[in-house]
Write a protein that holds these residues in place. Structure first.
Motif, mmCIF file in Angstrom:
data_model
loop_
_atom_site.group_PDB
_atom_site.id
_atom_site.type_symbol
_atom_site.label_atom_id
_atom_site.label_comp_id
_atom_site.label_asym_id
_atom_site.label_seq_id
_atom_site.Cartn_x
_atom_site.Cartn_y
_atom_site.Cartn_z
ATOM 1 N N UNK A 1 0.793 -1.222 0.000
ATOM 2 C CA UNK A 1 0.000 0.000 0.000
ATOM 3 C C UNK A 1 0.823 1.269 0.000
ATOM 4 N N UNK A 2 2.163 1.133 -0.009
ATOM 5 C CA UNK A 2 3.032 2.306 0.063
ATOM 6 C C UNK A 2 3.542 2.770 -1.297
ATOM 7 N N UNK A 3 3.087 2.119 -2.375
ATOM 8 C CA UNK A 3 3.511 2.529 -3.712
ATOM 9 C C UNK A 3 4.995 2.364 -3.915
ATOM 10 N N UNK A 4 5.631 3.390 -4.506
ATOM 11 C CA UNK A 4 7.062 3.320 -4.816
ATOM 12 C C UNK A 4 7.912 3.324 -3.553
ATOM 13 N N UNK A 5 7.341 3.726 -2.421
ATOM 14 C CA UNK A 5 8.090 3.751 -1.166
ATOM 15 C C UNK A 5 8.143 2.384 -0.489
ATOM 16 N N UNK A 6 7.356 1.428 -0.974
ATOM 17 C CA UNK A 6 7.345 0.113 -0.357
ATOM 18 C C UNK A 6 8.715 -0.544 -0.272
ATOM 19 N N UNK A 7 9.466 -0.628 -1.392
ATOM 20 C CA UNK A 7 10.804 -1.221 -1.315
ATOM 21 C C UNK A 7 11.742 -0.473 -0.377
ATOM 22 N N UNK A 8 11.615 0.859 -0.335
ATOM 23 C CA UNK A 8 12.458 1.657 0.565
ATOM 24 C C UNK A 8 12.151 1.311 2.013
ATOM 25 N N UNK A 9 10.870 1.201 2.338
ATOM 26 C CA UNK A 9 10.489 0.881 3.711
ATOM 27 C C UNK A 9 10.937 -0.535 4.087
ATOM 28 N N UNK A 10 10.851 -1.463 3.144
ATOM 29 C CA UNK A 10 11.335 -2.815 3.422
ATOM 30 C C UNK A 10 12.830 -2.791 3.725
ATOM 31 N N UNK A 11 13.581 -2.067 2.918
ATOM 32 C CA UNK A 11 15.017 -1.931 3.136
ATOM 33 C C UNK A 11 15.296 -1.368 4.534
ATOM 34 N N UNK A 12 14.586 -0.309 4.918
ATOM 35 C CA UNK A 12 14.815 0.315 6.224
ATOM 36 C C UNK A 12 14.409 -0.625 7.361
ATOM 37 N N UNK A 13 13.351 -1.393 7.162
ATOM 38 C CA UNK A 13 12.943 -2.358 8.186
ATOM 39 C C UNK A 13 14.004 -3.418 8.403
ATOM 40 N N UNK A 14 14.617 -3.887 7.319
ATOM 41 C CA UNK A 14 15.647 -4.908 7.459
ATOM 42 C C UNK A 14 16.892 -4.331 8.135
ATOM 43 N N UNK A 15 17.272 -3.115 7.780
ATOM 44 C CA UNK A 15 18.400 -2.459 8.459
ATOM 45 C C UNK A 15 18.130 -2.391 9.953
ATOM 46 N N UNK A 16 16.942 -1.951 10.310
ATOM 47 C CA UNK A 16 16.571 -1.830 11.718
ATOM 48 C C UNK A 16 16.592 -3.185 12.415
ATOM 49 N N UNK A 17 16.079 -4.216 11.743
ATOM 50 C CA UNK A 17 16.030 -5.552 12.341
ATOM 51 C C UNK A 17 17.418 -6.106 12.612
#
Length: 231
Positions: free
Chosen positions: A48-64
């Motif tokens: 549901x985040x459009x083009x920002x979806x991959x960016x948010x996934x990347x940031x979530x993995x960094x955080x994890x």
């Protein structure tokens, strides 16, 4: 790479990374990231985040990866559900490697100089420590998801391993299980038996490999990967 040795600099850098991770968590939560961290919920949110979806996934993995208690498995599985197995694996792997390098350099700044001075003749911590041994240690522990991704990254940072060797060993070691976890998220609803069986098979193989190499240090496989120096 020359790292300032002053204690205020070291503590300031660690505090800056901790603050950045806390802010990242708060921003993602404000943007609607599910608190449950279930793969299904995460994938719906990411889609549901459009083009920002991959960016948010990347940031979530960094955080994890940087914040050890946060699990990487749900994020990897969500990457497969949201973006497909290949793209999801690539996004999750790049994010995990970025997080691993952050943890690696934080540990290097905080503790590397102290251990190198106290253990100047140790093969792991000395300036001329065994790069081959350290490379394969990181690689093999990355293959087995039972080892904490964050803990390995922080521990490697205080050893003698070169940063680029750590990055290569981490990337090559994490790819098999990242691919499996992304596939688990992508196909579990369609064929759970096949997916779980494949994941279990990979886990068995990856767990047995270090044991076999330790028992057969001069086997053809050990010689092929040059894990041990031959006499």
């Amino acid at each position: 790479m020359t790292i300032p040795s002053s204690l205020p600099f070291r503590l300031g850098m660690a505090a800056a990374v901790a603050l950045l991770m806390a802010l990242l968590w708060l921003v993602l939560r404000e943007l609607g990231m599910p608190a449950s961290l279930s793969p299904a919920a995460l994938s719906v949110w990411l889609n549901g985040q459009g083009v920002w979806g991959p960016v948010f996934l990347f940031l979530m993995m960094v955080l994890a990866v940087v914040v050890g208690p946060i699990p990487t498995l749900p994020v990897s599985a969500a990457s497969g559900l949201a973006f497909g197995m290949l793209t999801g694996t690539l996004l999750a792997a790049v994010g995990a490697l970025t997080g691993a390098m952050i943890a690696f350099f934080v540990a290097r700044v905080l503790g590397r100089e102290i251990l190198r001075e106290k253990l100047s003749s140790h093969p792991v911590f000395a300036s001329d420590g065994s790069q081959r041994l350290l490379f394969w240690t990181v690689f093999l522990t990355r293959l087995i998801p039972l080892f904490s991704f964050a803990l390995i990254s922080y521990a490697a940072g205080v050893t003698a391993i070169h940063g680029w060797r750590f990055a290569v060993a981490s990337l090559l070691g994490m790819l098999p299980m990242t691919f499996v976890f992304a596939g688990l998220g992508n196909t579990f609803e369609l064929n759970p038996t096949l997916t779980v069986s494949a994941a279990a098979l990979v886990l068995v193989v990856m767990s047995a490999l270090p044991w076999y190499l330790s028992r057969k240090p001069h086997s053809r496989l050990a010689r092929w990967i040059n894990l041990y120096r031959q006499p």
